[in-house]
Write an enzyme that holds these catalytic residues in place. Sequence first.
Site, PDB file in Angstrom:
ATOM      1  N   TYR A  49      40.282  34.392  42.627  1.00  0.00           N
ATOM      2  CA  TYR A  49      39.053  34.144  43.386  1.00  0.00           C
ATOM      3  C   TYR A  49      39.081  34.927  44.697  1.00  0.00           C
ATOM      4  O   TYR A  49      38.682  34.451  45.745  1.00  0.00           O
ATOM      5  CB  TYR A  49      38.867  32.648  43.652  1.00  0.00           C
ATOM      6  CG  TYR A  49      37.426  32.260  43.860  1.00  0.00           C
ATOM      7  CD1 TYR A  49      36.514  32.341  42.817  1.00  0.00           C
ATOM      8  CD2 TYR A  49      36.969  31.815  45.101  1.00  0.00           C
ATOM      9  CE1 TYR A  49      35.192  31.993  43.003  1.00  0.00           C
ATOM     10  CE2 TYR A  49      35.645  31.458  45.295  1.00  0.00           C
ATOM     11  CZ  TYR A  49      34.760  31.551  44.246  1.00  0.00           C
ATOM     12  OH  TYR A  49      33.434  31.201  44.436  1.00  0.00           O
ATOM     13  N   GLY A  50      39.584  36.151  44.605  1.00  0.00           N
ATOM     14  CA  GLY A  50      39.569  37.047  45.754  1.00  0.00           C
ATOM     15  C   GLY A  50      38.312  37.881  45.757  1.00  0.00           C
ATOM     16  O   GLY A  50      37.239  37.417  45.386  1.00  0.00           O
ATOM     17  N   SER A  51      38.441  39.129  46.135  1.00  0.00           N
ATOM     18  CA  SER A  51      37.283  39.997  46.307  1.00  0.00           C
ATOM     19  C   SER A  51      36.422  40.066  45.055  1.00  0.00           C
ATOM     20  O   SER A  51      35.245  39.737  45.080  1.00  0.00           O
ATOM     21  CB  SER A  51      37.744  41.401  46.704  1.00  0.00           C
ATOM     22  OG  SER A  51      36.642  42.261  46.845  1.00  0.00           O
ATOM     23  N   SER A  75      46.791  26.936  45.345  1.00  0.00           N
ATOM     24  CA  SER A  75      46.104  28.147  45.793  1.00  0.00           C
ATOM     25  C   SER A  75      45.125  27.817  46.913  1.00  0.00           C
ATOM     26  O   SER A  75      44.373  26.837  46.846  1.00  0.00           O
ATOM     27  CB  SER A  75      45.341  28.789  44.637  1.00  0.00           C
ATOM     28  OG  SER A  75      44.460  29.794  45.116  1.00  0.00           O
ATOM     29  N   THR A 108      50.208  43.789  40.180  1.00  0.00           N
ATOM     30  CA  THR A 108      51.629  43.451  40.224  1.00  0.00           C
ATOM     31  C   THR A 108      51.944  42.057  39.701  1.00  0.00           C
ATOM     32  O   THR A 108      53.086  41.789  39.321  1.00  0.00           O
ATOM     33  CB  THR A 108      52.165  43.593  41.655  1.00  0.00           C
ATOM     34  OG1 THR A 108      51.316  42.865  42.552  1.00  0.00           O
ATOM     35  CG2 THR A 108      52.188  45.056  42.078  1.00  0.00           C
ATOM     36  N   VAL A 109      50.970  41.165  39.688  1.00  0.00           N
ATOM     37  CA  VAL A 109      51.222  39.808  39.187  1.00  0.00           C
ATOM     38  C   VAL A 109      50.565  39.558  37.835  1.00  0.00           C
ATOM     39  O   VAL A 109      50.776  38.507  37.232  1.00  0.00           O
ATOM     40  CB  VAL A 109      50.753  38.734  40.198  1.00  0.00           C
ATOM     41  CG1 VAL A 109      51.476  38.899  41.519  1.00  0.00           C
ATOM     42  CG2 VAL A 109      49.252  38.770  40.399  1.00  0.00           C
ATOM     43  N   GLN A 110      49.781  40.510  37.344  1.00  0.00           N
ATOM     44  CA  GLN A 110      49.103  40.304  36.069  1.00  0.00           C
ATOM     45  C   GLN A 110      50.054  40.015  34.908  1.00  0.00           C
ATOM     46  O   GLN A 110      49.765  39.129  34.087  1.00  0.00           O
ATOM     47  CB  GLN A 110      48.218  41.509  35.741  1.00  0.00           C
ATOM     48  CG  GLN A 110      46.921  41.540  36.517  1.00  0.00           C
ATOM     49  CD  GLN A 110      46.020  42.680  36.090  1.00  0.00           C
ATOM     50  OE1 GLN A 110      46.251  43.316  35.061  1.00  0.00           O
ATOM     51  NE2 GLN A 110      44.990  42.946  36.882  1.00  0.00           N
ATOM     52  N   HIS A 131      40.745  46.794  35.805  1.00  0.00           N
ATOM     53  CA  HIS A 131      41.543  47.998  36.020  1.00  0.00           C
ATOM     54  C   HIS A 131      42.532  48.086  34.872  1.00  0.00           C
ATOM     55  O   HIS A 131      43.040  47.062  34.400  1.00  0.00           O
ATOM     56  CB  HIS A 131      42.275  47.915  37.362  1.00  0.00           C
ATOM     57  CG  HIS A 131      43.098  49.116  37.703  1.00  0.00           C
ATOM     58  ND1 HIS A 131      42.634  50.404  37.555  1.00  0.00           N
ATOM     59  CD2 HIS A 131      44.368  49.227  38.191  1.00  0.00           C
ATOM     60  CE1 HIS A 131      43.572  51.257  37.959  1.00  0.00           C
ATOM     61  NE2 HIS A 131      44.635  50.562  38.337  1.00  0.00           N
ATOM     62  N   ASP A 214      41.635  56.916  38.530  1.00  0.00           N
ATOM     63  CA  ASP A 214      41.693  56.013  39.676  1.00  0.00           C
ATOM     64  C   ASP A 214      42.964  56.248  40.487  1.00  0.00           C
ATOM     65  O   ASP A 214      42.917  56.402  41.712  1.00  0.00           O
ATOM     66  CB  ASP A 214      41.632  54.565  39.191  1.00  0.00           C
ATOM     67  CG  ASP A 214      41.630  53.565  40.329  1.00  0.00           C
ATOM     68  OD1 ASP A 214      40.599  53.443  41.003  1.00  0.00           O
ATOM     69  OD2 ASP A 214      42.660  52.904  40.540  1.00  0.00           O
TER      70      ASP A 214
END
Length: 372
Positions: A49-51, A75, A108-110, A131, A214
């Site tokens: 629930y970030g950007s 969280s 990095t956490v996916q 991404h 990218d």
Amino acid sequence: MTETKTQTETETDEEEGTDTDTALDTTIYYDDDADREYIDDKTVAVLGYGSQGHAHAQNLADSGIDVIVGLYEGSSSRDAARADGLRVETPATAADEADIVSVLVPDTVQPDVFEAIQDGLDAGDTLQFAHGFNIHYNQIQPPADVDVTMVAPKAPGHLVRRNYEAGEGTPGLVAVYQNTTGTARKEAVAYAHAIGCTRAGAIETTFREETETDLFGEQAVLCGGATALVKQGYETLVDAGYSPEMAYFECLNELKLIVDLMYEGGLSEMWNSVSDTAEYGGLTRGNQVIDESVREEMESILEGVQDGTFAREWISENQANRPSYTQLKAAEEAHEIEAVGEPLRDLFAWSDNEETNDESDVVSEPEAAADD
């Protein structure tokens, strides 16, 4: 460490079953191309629930889609999501109840998040990304019986949300990596419609193309190349005896003015808008700075992206708790141009506008600012 072999050989075309790694024609989807029946009766789990996460979740909900936000217990974003009227569950619960799982947490956490939610993926579900890094470099290996797609707005989340609320759209990308149902692309376009991307246009691409372009753009031009050029120009002027303030204005501050012109109308619009003196000087001297040797270095950087060298380096850096990253970041923050620029930026009215710093993404990597 999981092998970082790229996965382009498995990308298949939705209708024909042929390799879509290189598209001969660029397809752009608009509102009329979207069939909402492919998403209207489905539940979407938005992980993060970030950007981008908050924009996807709120836009989907406002489009009438059943949304569950997946956030770990504790969280800091749980209260914010609930305040926005959204249901919040753990990532595992959200994925288990959803038909589409949109993974909008940092690269990095996916992989760790995927480990937590993969048992909740049923045959015919969709695993969706914004991404392609972890799919393309084999850090996430999805089940063979689920669709794997990408829907990636090309703007920070707060702009995606703002444009949606204003009845406008944000351009985006759609891609299909794995199509087991035969309707993965239709569903991805419908999702893009629900978050507002097809209002402006959703461009079809592949996981390979999105990931490699990218990363190259970030490293060679946007984040790496541009900042290195600014610092070299600044240091050249200061070392020659000019004031740091003037060097800052000429090499950093005015860069925005030029980029805005290019953004609005391309290179020609920029050349037509600057003075004849600036145009002639730029045309005759620019290639002295960015010469053939720079092009060769760019090709080397691209090769490192294509063959997985950068991915392996970045993955190892994170596994080692980011020692080089921490050192490089500290050196960048300590550069003189930062201290010189801080009081100068206060001279401009926009510096008081908090939205300029609202959950901004790292260029076109929208998951970078996402929460857990």
